[in-house]
Every structure is written in C-alpha cells, then in structure tokens.
Design a protein around this motif. Structure first.
Motif, PDB file in Angstrom:
ATOM      1  N   GLY A 207       0.810  -1.214   0.000  1.00  0.00           N
ATOM      2  CA  GLY A 207       0.000   0.000   0.000  1.00  0.00           C
ATOM      3  C   GLY A 207       0.840   1.259   0.000  1.00  0.00           C
ATOM      4  N   ILE A 208       1.943   1.253   0.729  1.00  0.00           N
ATOM      5  CA  ILE A 208       2.844   2.415   0.764  1.00  0.00           C
ATOM      6  C   ILE A 208       3.382   2.707  -0.625  1.00  0.00           C
ATOM      7  N   ILE A 209       3.812   1.672  -1.341  1.00  0.00           N
ATOM      8  CA  ILE A 209       4.312   1.851  -2.703  1.00  0.00           C
ATOM      9  C   ILE A 209       3.225   2.431  -3.601  1.00  0.00           C
ATOM     10  N   PHE A 227      17.555   1.490 -12.800  1.00  0.00           N
ATOM     11  CA  PHE A 227      16.790   1.012 -11.639  1.00  0.00           C
ATOM     12  C   PHE A 227      15.866  -0.146 -12.000  1.00  0.00           C
ATOM     13  N   PRO A 228      15.002  -0.034 -13.016  1.00  0.00           N
ATOM     14  CA  PRO A 228      14.138  -1.182 -13.332  1.00  0.00           C
ATOM     15  C   PRO A 228      14.915  -2.432 -13.721  1.00  0.00           C
ATOM     16  N   ILE A 229      16.056  -2.261 -14.405  1.00  0.00           N
ATOM     17  CA  ILE A 229      16.872  -3.424 -14.760  1.00  0.00           C
ATOM     18  C   ILE A 229      17.416  -4.106 -13.514  1.00  0.00           C
ATOM     19  N   LEU A 230      17.915  -3.304 -12.552  1.00  0.00           N
ATOM     20  CA  LEU A 230      18.456  -3.865 -11.325  1.00  0.00           C
ATOM     21  C   LEU A 230      17.379  -4.565 -10.504  1.00  0.00           C
ATOM     22  N   ILE A 231      16.224  -3.921 -10.367  1.00  0.00           N
ATOM     23  CA  ILE A 231      15.132  -4.502  -9.575  1.00  0.00           C
ATOM     24  C   ILE A 231      14.677  -5.826 -10.179  1.00  0.00           C
ATOM     25  N   CYS A 232      14.457  -5.849 -11.474  1.00  0.00           N
ATOM     26  CA  CYS A 232      13.993  -7.074 -12.131  1.00  0.00           C
ATOM     27  C   CYS A 232      15.066  -8.163 -12.063  1.00  0.00           C
ATOM     28  N   GLY A 261       8.229  -5.166  -3.475  1.00  0.00           N
ATOM     29  CA  GLY A 261       7.410  -3.970  -3.630  1.00  0.00           C
ATOM     30  C   GLY A 261       7.827  -3.140  -4.827  1.00  0.00           C
ATOM     31  N   PHE A 262       9.120  -2.898  -4.961  1.00  0.00           N
ATOM     32  CA  PHE A 262       9.599  -2.108  -6.089  1.00  0.00           C
ATOM     33  C   PHE A 262       9.544  -2.893  -7.401  1.00  0.00           C
ATOM     34  N   ALA A 268       4.373  -2.405 -13.170  1.00  0.00           N
ATOM     35  CA  ALA A 268       3.136  -1.671 -13.440  1.00  0.00           C
ATOM     36  C   ALA A 268       3.366  -0.258 -13.949  1.00  0.00           C
ATOM     37  N   PHE A 269       4.394   0.447 -13.440  1.00  0.00           N
ATOM     38  CA  PHE A 269       4.535   1.872 -13.729  1.00  0.00           C
ATOM     39  C   PHE A 269       5.883   2.272 -14.313  1.00  0.00           C
TER      40      PHE A 269
END
Length: 356
Positions: A207-209, A227-232, A261-262, A268-269
């Motif tokens: 919910g916070i995210i 960032f998205p590459i690292l997270i995935c 969460g990230f 999604a975004f």
C-alpha cells in the motif's frame, strides 16, 4: 479502473511457483520420484509474500483513489471482497473437510484428524485458517487456505482504518503501521505472530508503494533505465538462485519487502513500455486464484493415480517426474478455467453493482 500492465501474468507465475513448491513435497511423502534440485522449487512461501504485497498494493490503491474522489464505501468494499474470495474459499474448504474426514476413511487411507468439526468451523469461518493450519495440520487442501486468512484479516482492519483517516494522513499512518508492526513481529515477546504467519507488513508495504506512486513520489525512479533493470534482475536472482537468502530472517523479510514492492511498481509503472499483452497469460492471471486454490487437490489426484495405476507405476523416475509435472499443471489450469468460467464469474459480475 483500467488494469495495470504485467500484473495478471505475474499472478500466474507466482501461483505456478507455489505449485512447484508443493509438488515434490507430496511426491516424496508418498514415496514417488521427485525433483526439487532448483532453487525455484523452494520459493513457494516467497511467492505468497509477493502475492501479499501485490494485494496490499492494489487494494490500498483502490481505497485511496476512492477516498480522494469521496466515494469510498466500506459496505461496498466488503461486498466486493466477499464476492471475489468467499465462493471459492468455502468450496475448497468444504471439499477439503469432506476429503480428509470422509473420502480418505472410506478408501481406507490413513490420515490423522486431531480437530473437531466445531474447531474447523470456528477457525475457518472466523478468518483464522492460518491458525487452524498451524495448530492441527489438517491436510494440504485445507492448509493452503492460510494465506487467504491473512488477506481476510487485513481487509477487516484496513477498510475502516482508511475510512476514518484523513486522506492527507494515510501515507504517514501506513508507514508508521508498517515499521511498528515489523518491529513487533520480529520481537521475541510476540513470537506467536511468527508461528501463525501474521505477516501484515507485506500488505502495508504494498500500500505504501501504491500511495507513493499516486502522489508522484517515485518519479525519480523512472529517470534512468538502470533502476528497473536492477530490480527485475535481483528479483529474478532471488527466485532462481540462493545468492540472496540472507540471515537473519528479519533481514530477509526486509529485503523481500523492498525488492518485491519495487518489482511490482516497476512492472506496473516503470516498465519502459514493456508489457506482456498475451491474452493467454492475461487469462492465466485472471484464473490464478483458482490455480492457487485447486492445485493441491489436483496434486492429490495425480499422486493417487501414480500410486494405483500399474502402467504409471512402471515408468522410470525421470518420465514419472516429467509426466507428473505436466498432468498437475494442465489439470490445475483446466479446473481453474472451468471454475472461473462457470462458477466464479457469476459472482465477479455481481461486483459491478457495488462500484462507484
């Protein structure tokens, strides 16, 4: 509300990981050949935790947006949740109780029952299937309901809480609840929370995210592709390797909160226009609740076949493992599809009457 991209396929992949988690366990317990030599076979619990973050993300986002528009209704919220969760939940619960208390004794298959019908009714009707599962170990078909109980308990708290809080304070309250509950959960004085897996901090963090995104507080993450590459990449590594299985457990919980969460936010975004638009995977995501709820039933049926059918008993180990995987996946998806189309969809259509 438009559906966010990539989240339906994610649901299917998470449900599949839970299935892979349970398959070798039941096969091994029944003396059948099994394979769990890849880390992904040991990530079923983490897959459920990501489900929790996704649920908190979507539910709190929905409530928050409704509050901003001044149309949030606790009654309508609960009716929609009941229509989505209860029909399948009680169908599986009733079947599970019938299976272990009637079918197995009739077939002369031993299984210890250490609970009364009154206890089964109390814990499972009053939103405590996680406690029931840990106290009595009633069998996998029923035990799989534990995670539904966590979500039910969360819904009972979050809807009235957010209804009475001024919209300007929602984010601060959620952050405070998440941090405070995380500390309480991992303190020795509240060990029972860990025993019964009351992991509400995952739902709070989802919910916070969601609210940070609604308030445009995560735009800085979208300014670079790194960032998205690292997270995935790290999320994938978490599920397919043992590199990120850190100790102690509270640190691993903190890591999975942040990472999952990230990851959901990225899909999604912050996906850079990359969206899995396959109608097949989107449908599999739509029926993922059924995949999760029915897979243990199919597991038991397939294991029974391999124990009783002479032709299947004579297969070599490798072919047995491969065929069991195929039969369980195909059977679970087929039953989930039939359930969704001819049972669940009736109740889902009723939800539209309670939307504003």
């Amino acid at each position: 509300m438009n559906r966010l991209p990539n989240l339906d396929p994610l649901r299917f992949f998470l449900a599949s990981i839970v299935l892979l988690f349970h398959l070798p366990q039941l096969s091994h317990n029944q003396g059948l050949p099994s394979f769990d030599g890849l880390p992904i076979y040991h990530r079923g619990v983490e897959a459920v935790y990501m489900f929790f973050i996704l649920s908190g993300f979507l539910i709190i986002r929905l409530i928050y947006r409704a509050k901003i528009r001044g149309v949030f209704s606790i009654k309508d919220f609960y009716i929609r949740r009941v229509l989505r969760i209860f029909p399948l939940y009680y169908l599986v619960l009733i079947f599970g109780l019938f299976f272990y208390n009637v079918i197995l004794p009739f077939a002369n298959i031993p299984f210890d029952i250490n609970y009364t019908w009154k206890e089964a009714f109390f814990y499972n009707v009053f939103f405590l299937p996680n406690v029931f599962a840990q106290k009595f170990e009633p069998g996998g078909i029923i035990e799989v309901l534990w995670s539904i109980g966590i979500e039910e308990q969360f819904y009972l708290v979050i809807a009235p809480l957010l209804f009475f809080i001024n919209v300007k304070w929602v984010l601060r309250v959620l952050i405070g609840l998440m941090i405070g509950y995380f500390i309480i959960y991992w303190s020795d004085a509240f060990e029972f929370l860990r025993k019964y897996i009351f992991v509400f901090f995952y739902l709070f963090f989802g919910g916070i995210i969601a609210i940070l995104e609604e308030n445009k507080k995560l735009e800085f993450l979208k300014r670079t592709v790194i960032f998205p590459i690292l997270i995935c990449s790290f999320t994938l590594l978490y599920f397919i390797t043992d590199w990120l299985q850190i100790e102690p457990l509270w640190a691993r919980s903190m890591l999975t909160c942040l990472l999952f969460g990230f990851f959901i936010h990225t899909l999604a975004f912050n996906n850079r226009g990359v969206a899995l638009k396959s109608s097949i995977f989107n449908h599999l995501g739509s029926i993922s609740y059924g995949i999760y709820m029915y897979h243990v039933i199919v597991l038991n049926a397939v294991v029974f076949l391999f124990l009783k059918v002479d032709f299947l008993q004579n297969l070599n180990e490798t072919l047995t493992i491969i065929l069991m995987h195929l039969l369980i996946f195909v059977g679970t998806i087929l039953i989930a599809h039939i359930s969704y189309t001819y049972f669940e969809l009736y109740f889902l259509k009723l939800k539209n009457k309670f939307r504003k």
